[in-house]
Design a protein around this motif. Structure first.
Motif, PDB file in Angstrom:
ATOM      1  N   ALA A  51      27.936  -7.166 -26.323  1.00 56.70           N
ATOM      2  CA  ALA A  51      28.936  -6.225 -26.718  1.00 56.70           C
ATOM      3  C   ALA A  51      29.005  -6.156 -28.294  1.00 56.70           C
ATOM      4  O   ALA A  51      29.665  -5.607 -28.594  1.00 56.70           O
ATOM      5  N   GLY A  52      28.461  -7.119 -28.607  1.00 64.64           N
ATOM      6  CA  GLY A  52      28.571  -7.026 -30.435  1.00 64.64           C
ATOM      7  C   GLY A  52      27.710  -6.205 -30.989  1.00 64.64           C
ATOM      8  O   GLY A  52      27.036  -5.506 -30.316  1.00 64.64           O
ATOM      9  N   GLY A  53      27.417  -6.124 -32.252  1.00 67.52           N
ATOM     10  CA  GLY A  53      26.807  -5.225 -33.229  1.00 67.52           C
ATOM     11  C   GLY A  53      25.319  -5.470 -32.529  1.00 67.52           C
ATOM     12  O   GLY A  53      24.634  -4.459 -32.095  1.00 67.52           O
ATOM     13  N   VAL A  54      24.613  -6.410 -33.207  1.00 68.22           N
ATOM     14  CA  VAL A  54      23.253  -6.639 -33.017  1.00 68.22           C
ATOM     15  C   VAL A  54      22.879  -6.941 -31.428  1.00 68.22           C
ATOM     16  O   VAL A  54      21.948  -6.180 -30.911  1.00 68.22           O
ATOM     17  N   GLY A  55      23.742  -7.246 -30.711  1.00 71.07           N
ATOM     18  CA  GLY A  55      23.517  -7.515 -29.258  1.00 71.07           C
ATOM     19  C   GLY A  55      23.420  -6.110 -28.401  1.00 71.07           C
ATOM     20  O   GLY A  55      22.746  -5.970 -27.486  1.00 71.07           O
ATOM     21  N   ALA A 106      31.717  -5.229 -19.115  1.00 70.06           N
ATOM     22  CA  ALA A 106      31.789  -3.830 -18.704  1.00 70.06           C
ATOM     23  C   ALA A 106      31.193  -2.862 -20.001  1.00 70.06           C
ATOM     24  O   ALA A 106      30.192  -2.010 -19.363  1.00 70.06           O
ATOM     25  N   VAL A 107      31.159  -3.278 -21.103  1.00 71.84           N
ATOM     26  CA  VAL A 107      30.444  -2.489 -22.217  1.00 71.84           C
ATOM     27  C   VAL A 107      29.072  -2.634 -22.100  1.00 71.84           C
ATOM     28  O   VAL A 107      28.346  -1.740 -22.203  1.00 71.84           O
ATOM     29  N   CYS A 108      28.514  -3.917 -21.704  1.00 76.10           N
ATOM     30  CA  CYS A 108      26.914  -4.260 -21.678  1.00 76.10           C
ATOM     31  C   CYS A 108      26.522  -3.546 -20.518  1.00 76.10           C
ATOM     32  O   CYS A 108      25.427  -2.955 -20.679  1.00 76.10           O
ATOM     33  N   LEU A 109      27.178  -3.297 -19.352  1.00 71.88           N
ATOM     34  CA  LEU A 109      26.802  -2.585 -18.257  1.00 71.88           C
ATOM     35  C   LEU A 109      26.503  -1.257 -18.665  1.00 71.88           C
ATOM     36  O   LEU A 109      25.462  -0.448 -18.286  1.00 71.88           O
ATOM     37  N   GLU A 110      27.442  -0.552 -19.398  1.00 74.00           N
ATOM     38  CA  GLU A 110      27.491   0.844 -19.727  1.00 74.00           C
ATOM     39  C   GLU A 110      26.431   1.121 -20.785  1.00 74.00           C
ATOM     40  O   GLU A 110      25.510   2.050 -20.796  1.00 74.00           O
ATOM     41  N   ALA A 161      25.429  -8.218 -16.153  1.00 74.93           N
ATOM     42  CA  ALA A 161      26.195  -8.920 -17.046  1.00 74.93           C
ATOM     43  C   ALA A 161      27.019 -10.396 -16.968  1.00 74.93           C
ATOM     44  O   ALA A 161      27.352 -10.207 -15.602  1.00 74.93           O
ATOM     45  N   ILE A 162      27.193 -11.114 -17.676  1.00 69.92           N
ATOM     46  CA  ILE A 162      27.713 -12.538 -17.349  1.00 69.92           C
ATOM     47  C   ILE A 162      28.877 -12.842 -18.320  1.00 69.92           C
ATOM     48  O   ILE A 162      28.406 -12.685 -19.654  1.00 69.92           O
ATOM     49  N   ASN A 163      29.952 -13.149 -17.910  1.00 71.05           N
ATOM     50  CA  ASN A 163      30.999 -13.744 -18.719  1.00 71.05           C
ATOM     51  C   ASN A 163      30.693 -15.235 -19.242  1.00 71.05           C
ATOM     52  O   ASN A 163      31.120 -16.141 -18.161  1.00 71.05           O
ATOM     53  N   TYR A 164      30.115 -15.441 -20.201  1.00 74.08           N
ATOM     54  CA  TYR A 164      29.617 -16.707 -20.491  1.00 74.08           C
ATOM     55  C   TYR A 164      31.003 -17.780 -21.028  1.00 74.08           C
ATOM     56  O   TYR A 164      30.552 -19.157 -21.093  1.00 74.08           O
ATOM     57  N   LYS A 165      32.017 -17.155 -20.812  1.00 76.20           N
ATOM     58  CA  LYS A 165      32.904 -18.396 -21.068  1.00 76.20           C
ATOM     59  C   LYS A 165      33.759 -18.653 -19.802  1.00 76.20           C
ATOM     60  O   LYS A 165      34.181 -19.848 -19.671  1.00 76.20           O
TER      61      LYS A 165
END
Ligand SMILES: NC(=O)c1ccc[n+]([C@@H]2O[C@H](COP(=O)([O-])OP(=O)(O)OC[C@H]3O[C@@H](n4cnc5c(N)ncnc54)[C@H](OP(=O)(O)O)[C@@H]3O)[C@@H](O)[C@H]2O)c1
Length: 328
Positions: free
Chosen positions: A153-157, A182-186, A192-196
């Protein structure tokens, strides 16, 4: 003109808003009245004196802008009023983007295509060029392969997810919160995985039937790199893009050998000096994808120039999604 000036290195709060005399554009430069200026994570490193490029003090941060040409003395090909996007070199008080006006070298100035708004122009180049060079030039991503994008969900990501899908890959993204997932899926990620809160290496193995990811795009480093080596596929490629975690990891040569994978680096800025012929190829591909609606910069936040320290802090703390822009 107003500009945020760095006179001593430190956090975003050390920048000062000053009136800078910009009355004499250097011959051969394109002077641009800035409409939008993108914040990049590396701006924070540069302001702190921790980036590989260290401009002489004082300087104005901000490396990518869009706007209208004000004048171009001695620079052919541009005229007053042209809508452009440009990269800046931060070499002095009129060459940074956290300002009302900036001077750019003509080779870094591109006309905005019809229909591309100033905001997209300012946010476009660094994220999509970086992700394109990482995935295509360094990792040779193939259709049908599995791509794992960290900090999706970051810039380059966010750019890497979109380019991965456009290239026909299955894309798994990681991010540090459920909202960012959710942003990644959109953006088009297949998973998508919450890596925390989850062990992404185990989830990637389970999602790929034990095979792992063929290409891993890593702007985070630290523990994220270490765990990536546990879910890289046979003949996979891990692309090192950055170290937002703050820790530069060590690759273990024996592990690289026994698992048959590669660790490759990407320093996009070096291409302009070492292999500039690749840049227009990437630019043409990216513009085609943009025109076809396949990619678009994710812009989450717009702030006025006066709020530049707040905007930079937001990005430096990893609290932003996609791009944060200063609008002028
Ligand atoms: N190699 C190159 O040529 C090249 C070019 C451009 C940028 N970069 C590098 O790529 C990296 C990402 O840049 P960006 O502009 O995409 O940044 P960004 O938009 O701020 O995204 C970075 C993401 O990293 C994650 N992160 C994990 N640990 C963090 C921490 N301790 N502090 C802050 N963020 C953390 C955050 O996502 P989560 O919350 O999901 O963890 C954050 O959203 C930077 O290191 C930058 O210098 C490299």
């Amino acid at each position: 003109m107003k500009a945020w000036v760095v006179r001593r290195l430190g956090g975003p709060e050390t920048m000062e808003l000053e009136d800078v005399n910009a009355s004499t554009p250097v011959d051969g430069m394109v002077r641009i009245a800035i409409r939008a200026s993108a914040i990049n994570f590396f701006d924070a490193l540069m302001v702190a004196g921790q980036y590989q490029t260290r401009p002489e003090l004082p300087f104005v941060p901000g490396a990518e802008i869009s706007g209208e040409v004000e004048s171009a003395p001695g620079a052919t090909g541009f005229k007053k009023g042209d809508r452009v996007m440009a990269m800046l070199d931060n070499g002095g008080l009129t060459r940074g983007g956290y300002a009302e006006v900036a001077d750019a070298m003509p080779a870094t100035v591109q006309r905005l295509p019809d229909g591309m708004p100033f905001d997209d122009g300012a946010a476009f180049n660094i994220i999509f060029q970086t992700a394109w060079f990482a995935l295509h030039r360094r990792a040779s991503l193939q259709p049908g392969e599995t791509l794992l994008v960290h900090a999706g969900a970051g810039g380059v990501g966010s750019a890497a997810i979109q380019l991965g899908k456009a290239a026909g890959a299955t894309v798994i993204a990681t991010a540090g919160s459920d909202e960012k997932n959710a942003v990644c899926l959109e953006l088009g990620a297949d998973h998508a995985i919450n890596y925390k809160s989850h062990d992404f290496a185990e989830e990637v193995k389970s999602f790929t039937g034990g095979r792992g990811a063929d290409v891993i795009f890593d702007p985070v480093g630290g523990d994220v790199f270490d765990r990536s080596t546990k879910c890289i596929a046979f003949e996979g490629r891990i692309v090192i893009v950055g170290f937002t975690s703050g820790r530069i990891p060590q690759a273990v040569a024996s592990h690289v050998l026994v698992k048959n994978y590669s660790v490759v680096g990407l320093h996009w800025g070096l291409y302009s000096r070492r292999a500039p012929e690749h840049l227009p190829i990437a630019a043409a591909e990216l513009m085609k994808l943009y025109a076809g609606g396949k990619i678009k910069p994710l812009i989450s936040t717009r702030m006025p120039l006066a709020d530049a320290p707040k905007a930079l802090e937001l990005v430096a703390a990893g609290k932003s999604t996609g791009k944060v822009l200063l609008t002028i």
